[in-house]
Design a protein around this motif. Structure first.
Motif, PDB file in Angstrom:
ATOM      1  N   ILE A  84       0.663  -1.320  -0.031  1.00  0.00           N
ATOM      2  CA  ILE A  84       0.346   0.033   0.412  1.00  0.00           C
ATOM      3  C   ILE A  84       0.597   1.330  -0.209  1.00  0.00           C
ATOM      4  N   GLY A  85       1.192   1.135   0.650  1.00  0.00           N
ATOM      5  CA  GLY A  85       2.218   2.472   1.304  1.00  0.00           C
ATOM      6  C   GLY A  85       4.069   2.393  -0.011  1.00  0.00           C
ATOM      7  N   ASN A  86       3.795   1.890  -1.229  1.00  0.00           N
ATOM      8  CA  ASN A  86       4.835   1.858  -2.042  1.00  0.00           C
ATOM      9  C   ASN A  86       4.014   2.471  -3.266  1.00  0.00           C
ATOM     10  N   LEU A  87       2.722   1.714  -3.433  1.00  0.00           N
ATOM     11  CA  LEU A  87       1.831   2.233  -3.978  1.00  0.00           C
ATOM     12  C   LEU A  87       0.983   3.067  -4.562  1.00  0.00           C
ATOM     13  N   SER A  88       1.521   3.668  -3.140  1.00  0.00           N
ATOM     14  CA  SER A  88       1.027   5.095  -2.883  1.00  0.00           C
ATOM     15  C   SER A  88       1.420   6.042  -3.567  1.00  0.00           C
ATOM     16  N   ILE A  89       2.729   6.341  -3.168  1.00  0.00           N
ATOM     17  CA  ILE A  89       3.939   6.925  -4.053  1.00  0.00           C
ATOM     18  C   ILE A  89       3.629   7.061  -5.428  1.00  0.00           C
ATOM     19  N   ILE A  90       3.840   5.748  -6.190  1.00  0.00           N
ATOM     20  CA  ILE A  90       3.627   5.784  -7.165  1.00  0.00           C
ATOM     21  C   ILE A  90       2.448   6.402  -7.462  1.00  0.00           C
ATOM     22  N   LEU A  91       1.537   6.542  -7.305  1.00  0.00           N
ATOM     23  CA  LEU A  91       0.100   6.993  -7.636  1.00  0.00           C
ATOM     24  C   LEU A  91       0.046   8.592  -7.345  1.00  0.00           C
ATOM     25  N   ASP A  93      20.902 -18.139  11.535  1.00  0.00           N
ATOM     26  CA  ASP A  93      20.038 -17.824  11.242  1.00  0.00           C
ATOM     27  C   ASP A  93      20.470 -16.222  11.335  1.00  0.00           C
ATOM     28  N   SER A  94      20.950 -16.241  11.971  1.00  0.00           N
ATOM     29  CA  SER A  94      21.438 -14.469  11.763  1.00  0.00           C
ATOM     30  C   SER A  94      21.179 -13.732  10.834  1.00  0.00           C
ATOM     31  N   ASN A  95      21.898 -14.815   9.696  1.00  0.00           N
ATOM     32  CA  ASN A  95      21.995 -14.573   8.104  1.00  0.00           C
ATOM     33  C   ASN A  95      20.537 -13.875   7.446  1.00  0.00           C
ATOM     34  N   LYS A  96      19.692 -15.106   8.688  1.00  0.00           N
ATOM     35  CA  LYS A  96      18.645 -14.633   7.501  1.00  0.00           C
ATOM     36  C   LYS A  96      17.330 -13.959   8.339  1.00  0.00           C
ATOM     37  N   LEU A  97      18.021 -12.984   8.995  1.00  0.00           N
ATOM     38  CA  LEU A  97      17.792 -12.150  10.334  1.00  0.00           C
ATOM     39  C   LEU A  97      18.032 -10.817   9.290  1.00  0.00           C
ATOM     40  N   VAL A  98      19.018 -11.235   9.139  1.00  0.00           N
ATOM     41  CA  VAL A  98      19.887  -9.937   8.650  1.00  0.00           C
ATOM     42  C   VAL A  98      19.479  -9.854   6.678  1.00  0.00           C
ATOM     43  N   THR A  99      18.817 -11.069   6.398  1.00  0.00           N
ATOM     44  CA  THR A  99      18.625 -11.291   4.569  1.00  0.00           C
ATOM     45  C   THR A  99      17.076 -10.489   4.833  1.00  0.00           C
ATOM     46  N   VAL A 100      16.529 -11.037   5.912  1.00  0.00           N
ATOM     47  CA  VAL A 100      14.966 -10.137   5.764  1.00  0.00           C
ATOM     48  C   VAL A 100      15.083  -9.052   6.181  1.00  0.00           C
ATOM     49  N   PHE A 101      15.953  -7.939   6.766  1.00  0.00           N
ATOM     50  CA  PHE A 101      15.882  -7.092   7.025  1.00  0.00           C
ATOM     51  C   PHE A 101      16.162  -5.831   5.639  1.00  0.00           C
ATOM     52  N   TYR A 102      16.964  -6.685   4.925  1.00  0.00           N
ATOM     53  CA  TYR A 102      17.241  -5.720   3.458  1.00  0.00           C
ATOM     54  C   TYR A 102      16.142  -6.308   2.141  1.00  0.00           C
ATOM     55  N   SER A 103      15.512  -7.391   2.493  1.00  0.00           N
ATOM     56  CA  SER A 103      14.613  -7.807   1.203  1.00  0.00           C
ATOM     57  C   SER A 103      12.978  -7.668   1.814  1.00  0.00           C
ATOM     58  N   VAL A 104      13.140  -7.177   2.858  1.00  0.00           N
ATOM     59  CA  VAL A 104      11.811  -6.882   3.374  1.00  0.00           C
ATOM     60  C   VAL A 104      11.566  -5.764   4.292  1.00  0.00           C
ATOM     61  N   VAL A 105      12.357  -5.394   4.996  1.00  0.00           N
ATOM     62  CA  VAL A 105      11.893  -4.786   6.173  1.00  0.00           C
ATOM     63  C   VAL A 105      12.547  -3.071   5.393  1.00  0.00           C
ATOM     64  N   THR A 106      13.222  -2.989   4.491  1.00  0.00           N
ATOM     65  CA  THR A 106      13.465  -1.636   3.610  1.00  0.00           C
ATOM     66  C   THR A 106      12.353  -1.664   2.401  1.00  0.00           C
ATOM     67  N   PRO A 107      12.141  -2.386   2.272  1.00  0.00           N
ATOM     68  CA  PRO A 107      10.760  -1.917   1.155  1.00  0.00           C
ATOM     69  C   PRO A 107       9.551  -1.277   2.093  1.00  0.00           C
ATOM     70  N   LEU A 108      10.035  -1.769   2.924  1.00  0.00           N
ATOM     71  CA  LEU A 108       8.096  -1.316   4.051  1.00  0.00           C
ATOM     72  C   LEU A 108       8.940   0.467   4.166  1.00  0.00           C
ATOM     73  N   LEU A 109       9.945   0.150   4.596  1.00  0.00           N
ATOM     74  CA  LEU A 109      11.119   1.120   5.307  1.00  0.00           C
ATOM     75  C   LEU A 109      11.041   2.995   3.904  1.00  0.00           C
ATOM     76  N   ASN A 110      10.783   2.448   2.777  1.00  0.00           N
ATOM     77  CA  ASN A 110      11.272   3.463   1.955  1.00  0.00           C
ATOM     78  C   ASN A 110       9.718   4.229   1.832  1.00  0.00           C
ATOM     79  N   PRO A 111       8.588   3.798   2.025  1.00  0.00           N
ATOM     80  CA  PRO A 111       7.435   4.848   1.901  1.00  0.00           C
ATOM     81  C   PRO A 111       7.677   5.437   3.108  1.00  0.00           C
ATOM     82  N   ILE A 112       7.401   4.845   4.190  1.00  0.00           N
ATOM     83  CA  ILE A 112       7.553   5.219   5.601  1.00  0.00           C
ATOM     84  C   ILE A 112       8.673   6.673   5.366  1.00  0.00           C
ATOM     85  N   ILE A 113      10.420   6.411   4.953  1.00  0.00           N
ATOM     86  CA  ILE A 113      10.724   7.234   5.073  1.00  0.00           C
ATOM     87  C   ILE A 113      11.266   8.432   4.791  1.00  0.00           C
ATOM     88  N   TYR A 114      10.515   8.188   3.120  1.00  0.00           N
ATOM     89  CA  TYR A 114      10.010   9.003   2.198  1.00  0.00           C
ATOM     90  C   TYR A 114       8.456  10.441   2.556  1.00  0.00           C
TER      91      TYR A 114
END
Length: 318
Positions: free
Chosen positions: A45-52, A272-293
């Protein structure tokens, strides 16, 4: 794709036709399912809102916002490569993925990751021109040039041959991937062939895809910082550099986590720590993009309010 792992496996004589994604521990899956569903919905929703709003609002037609729209498109696809599949695995006991499904997921993940790296570099160049050459900004950053840069970032990611090199390896088993998606390190752990050439190709591509954009970003921000420090008053310096704050925040989050995973020996046991880091840049970063901007940009917040006002919504209805 030519995948030699479909031949008879050397260890047990059976033909490998699928991989098993180990994912996260069984105890945490119900909680993680709810968390990732919420993250995926808000990211979409956040990234789609920015696109719109960038598409609809005439005020947001500057190169900076056109690059932001391109970044939001990337983020929607990027998170969609891993999260829907992960949510599906949370709901079933056997987390199997076919060979072609694994190859496709790996290809699109690498493609979108590379596209984001170059998009962030082009966004940094845009800020460099805006701050260091403000009088020539509109003549340099034309819509045609911005479009060319956006297309170049996508094409660079799409032509990556890494998937072909990985899936030409022989996989002898076991077929269990200790990750929640098909990533390079756990795939290399399953190979029983000589990895020297593949690791060399992977290193060269990593240098091109990760380090070249990062070096360009660092160089542009060195020039930006030098220009900002030459501004006589503190208020002017703060106002000028604030235009880069959102982009710089995304760059720091994305690259610190990405380098932690990929700037290390290729064939490594993914803990498992690698999985958590991967979650951060592949899942959390796309979430933070619209929030930060949205939080740091007054024009974006104003456009959001104007675009999604209820009275304007009803006026648009037939």
């Amino acid at each position: 794709l030519v995948w030699k792992g479909q031949n008879m496996a050397q260890k047990n004589g059976t033909q490998m036709t699928e991989f098993i994604l180990l994912g996260f521990s069984t105890e945490t899956q119900p909680l993680l399912f709810g968390i990732f569903v919420i993250i995926y919905i808000f990211t979409f929703i956040g990234n789609l809102s920015i696109i719109l709003i960038v598409t609809m609002d005439p005020i947001l037609q500057s190169p900076m916002y056109l690059f932001l729209r391109n970044l939001s498109i990337i983020e929607i696809f990027y998170i969609s490569v891993t999260v829907p599949r992960m949510l599906k695995d949370f709901l079933q006991e056997k987390k199997a993925i076919s060979i072609m499904g694994c190859a496709a997921q790996f290809y699109f993940f690498c493609c979108l990751g590379a596209t984001e790296c170059f998009t962030l570099a082009f966004m940094a160049y845009d800020r460099y021109v805006a701050i260091c050459h403000p009088l020539h900004y509109m003549s340099i950053m034309t819509k045609r040039r911005c479009l060319s840069m956006s297309i170049a970032s996508w094409l660079t990611g799409m032509v990556l041959p890494l998937t072909i090199f990985i899936f030409r390896l022989t996989f002898c088993g076991p077929n269990v991937i200790n990750h929640f998606f098909c990533d390079i390190s756990p795939l290399l752990n399953l190979s029983c062939t000589d990895l020297s050439f593949t690791e060399l190709v992977d290193f060269i591509l990593a240098m091109v895809v990760i380090m070249i954009p990062l070096v360009l970003i660092i160089i542009t921000y060195v020039f930006i910082l030098w220009t900002v420090l030459r501004i006589p008053n503190n208020q002017g310096r703060q106002k000028t550099f604030s235009t880069c704050a959102s982009h710089l925040t995304i760059v720091i989050i994305f690259y610190t986590t990405t380098l932690f995973i990929y700037a290390r020996p290729r064939k490594a046991n993914p803990f498992d720590s690698n999985k958590l880091v991967t979650v951060f840049y592949s899942v959390v970063t796309p979430l933070l993009n619209p929030i930060i901007y949205c939080l740091r940009n007054k024009e974006v917040k104003l456009a959001l309010k104007k675009t999604f006002r209820w009275k304007d919504f009803w006026k648009l209805r037939p």
